[in-house]
Each structure stands twice: as structure tokens, then as C-alpha cells.
Motif scaffolding. Structure first.
Motif, short mmCIF file in Angstrom:
data_model
loop_
_atom_site.label_atom_id
_atom_site.label_comp_id
_atom_site.label_asym_id
_atom_site.label_seq_id
_atom_site.Cartn_x
_atom_site.Cartn_y
_atom_site.Cartn_z
N ALA A 1 0.83 -1.21 0.00
CA ALA A 1 0.00 0.00 0.00
C ALA A 1 0.87 1.26 0.00
N SER A 2 1.76 1.37 0.98
CA SER A 2 2.63 2.55 1.06
C SER A 2 3.76 2.24 2.02
N GLU A 3 4.68 3.20 2.17
CA GLU A 3 5.75 3.06 3.15
C GLU A 3 6.17 4.43 3.67
N LYS A 4 6.76 4.44 4.86
CA LYS A 4 7.26 5.68 5.42
C LYS A 4 8.42 5.39 6.36
N ARG A 5 9.37 6.30 6.43
CA ARG A 5 10.54 6.13 7.29
C ARG A 5 10.20 6.57 8.71
N LEU A 6 10.59 5.73 9.67
CA LEU A 6 10.32 6.02 11.08
C LEU A 6 11.58 6.44 11.83
N GLY A 7 12.75 6.28 11.21
CA GLY A 7 13.98 6.70 11.86
C GLY A 7 14.59 5.63 12.75
N LEU A 8 15.47 6.05 13.63
CA LEU A 8 16.22 5.14 14.49
C LEU A 8 15.37 4.68 15.68
N GLN A 9 15.29 3.37 15.87
CA GLN A 9 14.53 2.78 16.97
C GLN A 9 15.27 1.57 17.51
N SER A 10 14.92 1.19 18.72
CA SER A 10 15.42 -0.05 19.29
C SER A 10 14.34 -1.11 19.08
N ILE A 11 14.69 -2.22 18.42
CA ILE A 11 13.70 -3.26 18.13
C ILE A 11 14.15 -4.58 18.75
N ARG A 12 13.19 -5.45 19.01
CA ARG A 12 13.49 -6.75 19.59
C ARG A 12 14.09 -7.66 18.51
N LEU A 13 15.12 -8.38 18.89
CA LEU A 13 15.75 -9.29 17.93
C LEU A 13 14.79 -10.38 17.47
N ASP A 14 13.92 -10.85 18.37
CA ASP A 14 13.02 -11.93 17.97
C ASP A 14 11.91 -11.47 17.03
N SER A 15 11.81 -10.17 16.78
CA SER A 15 10.83 -9.68 15.81
C SER A 15 11.39 -9.66 14.39
N ILE A 16 12.69 -9.91 14.26
CA ILE A 16 13.33 -9.95 12.93
C ILE A 16 13.20 -11.36 12.39
N VAL A 17 12.38 -11.52 11.36
CA VAL A 17 12.04 -12.87 10.87
C VAL A 17 12.45 -13.11 9.43
#
Length: 288
Positions: A55-71
Motif C-alpha cells: 500500500a505505502s511506506e514511510k521512514r520512522l527513523g532510528l529505533q530499538s527493536i526486539r531481535l526476535d521480531s526480525i524474521v
């Protein structure tokens, strides 16, 4: 688990060998349990987006993300498995160099990811994620670009799940349900979405013949859900005929039985009773 001996180079080498052993043992366990081949495979980003509909995309910038969410990954699905363990010795030199730097406390540049729902897919930083997993980290800094899709990503665990999402997206192109109706119509078998799409289109064609007016797809979808689907599902529930299927699967089953038994378009208690008796007769028939 991170193990410190005081020699970062030796520790990094040990980290890599431990990650490789874990990957090999995981593959062996999958084979012994006869699990699907895709349980340890990274999800390919482009296949996921194609199945869900971009549909679309947008940049959110620098964030801390959980490693287990990277699939998954944009383009490196063969060098690492689903838990980002190396699948061969091909990445060893760079992997150990990054692990050694991390053990020395040197700063690690943020990775880059796409976010689809709650899932993340690596654009750049596969080795950094693999090392972070091996060293027991829970989170990692990332530059995030959110990708908004027409279908949500819930229910996606393995590559095989994409087939259901893809067929559901195609079904909703043909039958553009919205809101409550969109969430209510759910099938487990991807092929059944194609069958249901044909069924709704045929129902809409008969409706247009009866009313002598043209109806667009959105109106056919709305009328089918309100005038056909909901009343039938309500009767199935009252008759305790849904069972362990989804409501939509029960609807498709009884719709097929109705046409096979009495070739009529009406829905009433007589039809439901006829279907029930036919089902009981089939279960009583002895097998030869």
C-alpha cells in the motif's frame, strides 16, 4: 550464551562455532520431527509484501527493536537460518570480526530494516543481527522503514503461510468485504478462497438477474454477507453444525450440500434438516 575468556579473538571463534553447531542440530531435529522444510527458513521480504499487497511506506527513523521480531530478509535468505545462525562457513571471517569488535565493546552501527506489522526484515546488517543473537542480546538499534500492506501480517510464521495470505488477498480483490465482514470470512485452505470467490460472484449474478439491475463488486459483497452469509451462519450455529471448522468453512460445506441435495436457492429449516439427515446417513453407511 556469551562466554568470556579474556581473549576476544578466541571467544569470537568459539561464538561462531557454537552458532554453527546450533544451526546443524536444529536442522537435524527438524528432520527427526518431520516438521515442514520451511520452519527454519527466513521469510523473504518481497514474497511477504506480494502476498499481503503493498500500500505505502514511510521512514520512522532510528529505533530499538526486539531481535526476535526480525524474521526475514530482503536478499540474504541463504546465509542464515530463521534465527540468524550461519548456514555455512562462508560468512565466518566477517562474522568473527564483528563478534570480536562487539566483545571489545566497540560501537556497532545500527542495522536497517523494513517493518511489516510487527515483523521486521533486514535490508542491511545480517551479520550484526547474527552476532547479537549469539551474544545473547534482546534488542538492537535499527533504522526502520514501515511498509503498510492491504492485509495485516498476523498469522504469518512460516513461508507456507504466505500462500493463504496471497489467496485471501486475491479473494478480497474479487469480493471487497470491509470492516466486520472482512474479518469474519476466514478459511484455512488457500484453495477454498478461489472457490468462495466464484461462489459469491455466481450469487451476485443471480441477484442481478432477479433485481434486473447492475451491482458493482462492493455492493455484491455487502449484499452477499448481509443477506446470505450471516443468516446461514446463524442457522448453522443454532443447529450446532459449525463444529471445529471456521464459520466460513461450515458455510461452504452446507452451501455445497444444499445445491447437491435440493437444487434450490432458499434457506430455511427444511434445508438445514435435509443436510443434517444426509450427513447422518453418510456416517451410518458401513465401509467395505
Amino acid at each position: 550464551m556469551k562466554r568470556d575468556t579474556g581473549f576476544p579473538a578466541a571467544d569470537a571463534e568459539s561464538d561462531f562455532l557454537r552458532a554453527r553447531r546450533s544451526q546443524v542440530m536444529s536442522r537435524l531435529a527438524t528432520w527427526l520431527r518431520r516438521e515442514p522444510d520451511d520452519v527454519n527458513i527466513m521469510l523473504p521480504f518481497h514474497e511477504v509484501v506480494d502476498a499481503l499487497g503493498m500500500a505505502s511506506e514511510k521512514r520512522l527513523g532510528l529505533q530499538s527493536i526486539r531481535l526476535d521480531s526480525i524474521v526475514g530478509s530482503v536478499d540474504r535468505t541463504r546465509d542464515f537460518d530463521r534465527r540468524f545462525r550461519p548456514t555455512s562457513g562462508r560468512v565466518r571471517e566477517r562474522w568473527q570480526r564483528l563478534a570480536q569488535a562487539a566483545r571489545r565493546g566497540e560501537p556497532v552501527p545500527p542495522i536497517e530494516v523494513y517493518r511489516v506489522g510487527e515483523l521486521h526484515f533486514i535490508i542491511d546488517g545480517h551479520h550484526r543481527v547474527s552476532v547479537a543473537h549469539a551474544l545473547g542480546q534482546q534488542t538492537i538499534d535499527a533504522y526502520v522503514t514501515q511498509v503498510i500492506t492491504r492485509l495485516n501480517s498476523s498469522g504469518i510464521r512460516y513461508r507456507g503461510d504466505l500462500i493463504v495470505k496471497d489467496y485471501r488477498r486475491l479473494f478480497l480483490d474479487r469480493v471487497p468485504l470491509t470492516g466486520e465482514s472482512r474479518a469474519a470470512v476466514v478459511l484455512s485452505d488457500p484453495w477454498h478462497y478461489a472457490q468462495l470467490g466464484e461462489h459469491v460472484e455466481a450469487w451476485g449474478f443471480r441477484l442481478m438477474q432477479d433485481t434486473c439491475q447492475f451491482l458493482d463488486r462492493a455492493e455484491v459483497a455487502r449484499r452477499w454477507y448481509a443477506d446470505e452469509y450471516r443468516p446461514v451462519v446463524a442457522m448453522l450455529k443454532q443447529a450446532d453444525m459449525v463444529g471445529d471448522r471456521t464459520e466460513t468453512e461450515a458455510y461452504m460445506w452446507v452451501a455445497a450440500e444444499r445445491y447437491r441435495l435440493i437444487r434450490t436457492h432458499r434457506w430455511d429449516a427444511e434445508v438445514i434438516n435435509a443436510v443434517r439427515e444426509e450427513t447422518r446417513a453418510q456416517t451410518r453407511t458401513p465401509r467395505t
